[in-house]
Design an enzyme around this catalytic site. Structure first.
Site, PDB file in Angstrom:
ATOM      1  N   LYS A 151       8.431   0.940  -3.853  1.00 43.81           N
ATOM      2  CA  LYS A 151       8.565   0.643  -5.282  1.00 43.81           C
ATOM      3  C   LYS A 151       8.567   1.923  -6.113  1.00 43.81           C
ATOM      4  O   LYS A 151       9.368   2.068  -7.034  1.00 43.81           O
ATOM      5  CB  LYS A 151       7.439  -0.299  -5.730  1.00 43.81           C
ATOM      6  CG  LYS A 151       7.481  -1.665  -5.054  1.00 43.81           C
ATOM      7  CD  LYS A 151       6.460  -2.621  -5.630  1.00 43.81           C
ATOM      8  CE  LYS A 151       5.040  -2.245  -5.238  1.00 43.81           C
ATOM      9  NZ  LYS A 151       4.809  -2.342  -3.779  1.00 43.81           N
ATOM     10  N   THR A 152       7.659   2.855  -5.811  1.00 49.11           N
ATOM     11  CA  THR A 152       7.626   4.121  -6.544  1.00 49.11           C
ATOM     12  C   THR A 152       8.911   4.906  -6.313  1.00 49.11           C
ATOM     13  O   THR A 152       9.482   5.496  -7.243  1.00 49.11           O
ATOM     14  CB  THR A 152       6.412   4.962  -6.114  1.00 49.11           C
ATOM     15  OG1 THR A 152       5.216   4.229  -6.364  1.00 49.11           O
ATOM     16  CG2 THR A 152       6.360   6.274  -6.888  1.00 49.11           C
ATOM     17  N   ASP A 158       2.697   1.615 -12.518  1.00 46.93           N
ATOM     18  CA  ASP A 158       2.289   1.048 -11.240  1.00 46.93           C
ATOM     19  C   ASP A 158       1.108   0.092 -11.438  1.00 46.93           C
ATOM     20  O   ASP A 158       0.313   0.269 -12.359  1.00 46.93           O
ATOM     21  CB  ASP A 158       1.893   2.179 -10.289  1.00 46.93           C
ATOM     22  CG  ASP A 158       1.877   1.740  -8.846  1.00 46.93           C
ATOM     23  OD1 ASP A 158       2.394   0.647  -8.542  1.00 46.93           O
ATOM     24  OD2 ASP A 158       1.359   2.501  -7.999  1.00 46.93           O
ATOM     25  N   THR A 171       1.758  -5.480  -6.819  1.00 56.84           N
ATOM     26  CA  THR A 171       1.572  -6.120  -5.520  1.00 56.84           C
ATOM     27  C   THR A 171       1.125  -7.565  -5.692  1.00 56.84           C
ATOM     28  O   THR A 171       1.002  -8.289  -4.705  1.00 56.84           O
ATOM     29  CB  THR A 171       0.506  -5.353  -4.708  1.00 56.84           C
ATOM     30  OG1 THR A 171      -0.703  -5.270  -5.477  1.00 56.84           O
ATOM     31  CG2 THR A 171       0.986  -3.949  -4.382  1.00 56.84           C
ATOM     32  N   ARG A 212       5.960   3.307   4.856  1.00 56.55           N
ATOM     33  CA  ARG A 212       4.846   4.249   4.702  1.00 56.55           C
ATOM     34  C   ARG A 212       4.053   4.363   5.997  1.00 56.55           C
ATOM     35  O   ARG A 212       3.664   5.461   6.413  1.00 56.55           O
ATOM     36  CB  ARG A 212       3.935   3.803   3.555  1.00 56.55           C
ATOM     37  CG  ARG A 212       2.686   4.694   3.395  1.00 56.55           C
ATOM     38  CD  ARG A 212       1.876   4.279   2.192  1.00 56.55           C
ATOM     39  NE  ARG A 212       2.600   4.590   0.952  1.00 56.55           N
ATOM     40  CZ  ARG A 212       2.458   3.904  -0.178  1.00 56.55           C
ATOM     41  NH1 ARG A 212       1.634   2.872  -0.233  1.00 56.55           N
ATOM     42  NH2 ARG A 212       3.135   4.246  -1.254  1.00 56.55           N
TER      43      ARG A 212
END
Length: 358
Positions: free
Chosen positions: A78-79, A123, A172, A231
């Protein structure tokens, strides 16, 4: 649940090799590994296609892009997508988070300093304070905010015009966003877990950027244990790289990847020590369940919230554990994964047999 609990479990997740929450090392490495445009971004095909249309249309009109909401589990990009949005629009990006904005004045200070066309990445937007959230409604829709000067009966609202900007919100927990906020986003996307083949491409790309020699079988071994999360794939790659440099000649093949991940206690399905401890307690101590969450947490020596928020989601997604009205129940797949045989009369799949006596 209060947000302190969320913070605690997030910290616990970040300490795990297979945790999806980024620690400081992840943040530093991800900055170097992040793709720069949509063409480089791997996976999320539908999201990339839809987002590409949104950004192209905005550039063709010479306007700022619509506000974008990205939802999904941590570690899926997302970032990265927020930075790509800014790059595709030729704009700078300002990054902050919901927990950092506790007062409306905090948000007003950020909004008033934005330049025209700038991207504001927020975020964990669902954790923003309510007063700031209400201020954001007007900023997103009318590009203005009312700054309150003074207190009590003498307080005065001073309207402050804002330049057009694009808000990219990430969450999230999309269900915690109030409908008035969710409705103000022009484009909403939900990001899904990655397929193993997509993660293999991620591993190969990251290995190339890190100057690591890796064979296709080695990349497949890492991807298969990465829980569908880029990640985690990148983190496992770095640990396998370390093992290959110390124990071998630096080349990552299937055997080296298998041996390295065995050292770090990540098995072939991506389960780590905590996951297996929960399953072993459930199977060996309680016969597969049903057992209450608090009892299960005591059995593995962890906090209730850690078991519920850190270990259980992946076990449920993998079909190894089920949550039932009577408690946690192991599935047949859990018995098979640990190489154990379910005793006669074990709850088995969903636990509905014991519940209704059929």
């Amino acid at each position: 649940m209060n947000w302190d609990d969320t913070t605690d479990t997030g910290a616990a997740d970040a300490e795990r090799l297979v945790g999806a929450v980024a620690d400081r090392e992840d943040q530093a490495v991800e900055a170097a590994l992040r793709p720069k445009d949509l063409g480089e971004f791997i996976g999320q095909e539908k999201v990339r296609e839809q987002l590409d249309l949104v950004l192209r249309a905005a550039r063709a009109r010479g306007a700022t892009a619509d506000h974008v909401l990205l939802s999904g589990p941590p570690g899926l990009g997302k970032t990265t997508l927020s930075m790509i949005i800014a790059a595709e629009m030729g704009a700078s990006i300002r990054i902050t988070s919901g927990p950092a904005i506790q007062h409306a004045g905090d948000l007003a200070a950020i909004l008033s300093s934005l330049q025209e066309g700038e991207v504001l990445f927020l975020d964990e937007i669902h954790r923003m304070s309510r007063p700031a959230e209400e201020m954001l409604y007007m900023a997103m829709e009318d590009f203005r905010v009312d700054v309150i000067v003074g207190k009590g009966p003498g307080a005065t609202a001073i309207p402050l015009e804002l330049p057009p900007f694009t808000l990219v919100g990430a969450t999230t927990r999309a269900g915690l966003l109030p409908p008035p906020l969710r409705d103000r986003f022009g484009f909403t996307a939900h990001m899904e877990f990655y397929e193993p083949r997509e993660l293999e491409r991620v591993v190969h790309r990251s290995a190339n950027l890190l100057d690591v020699e890796i064979e296709p079988a080695g990349a497949a071994e890492i991807a298969g244990r990465s829980r569908g999360t880029p990640r985690i794939a990148n983190r496992l790659l770095r640990r396998v790289r370390d093992y290959a440099q110390v124990k071998a000649d630096g080349l990552i093949n299937r055997e080296i990847a298998h041996a390295a991940l065995a050292v770090y206690e990540v098995d072939e399905r991506g389960l780590d020590r905590l996951d297996r401890a929960v399953l072993e307690a459930l199977l060996k101590l309680f016969g597969g369940g049903p057992v209450g969450l608090s009892t299960l947490a005591v059995a593995v020596g962890e906090e209730r919230e850690t078991v519920e928020e850190v270990a259980e989601p992946f076990l449920v997604r993998e079909g190894l554990l089920a949550r039932t009205p009577r408690g946690r129940v192991a599935t047949p797949a859990a018995w098979a994964h640990l190489g154990l045989t379910a005793p006669r009369g074990a709850a088995g799949g969903t636990g509905q047999q014991d519940l209704f006596g059929t």
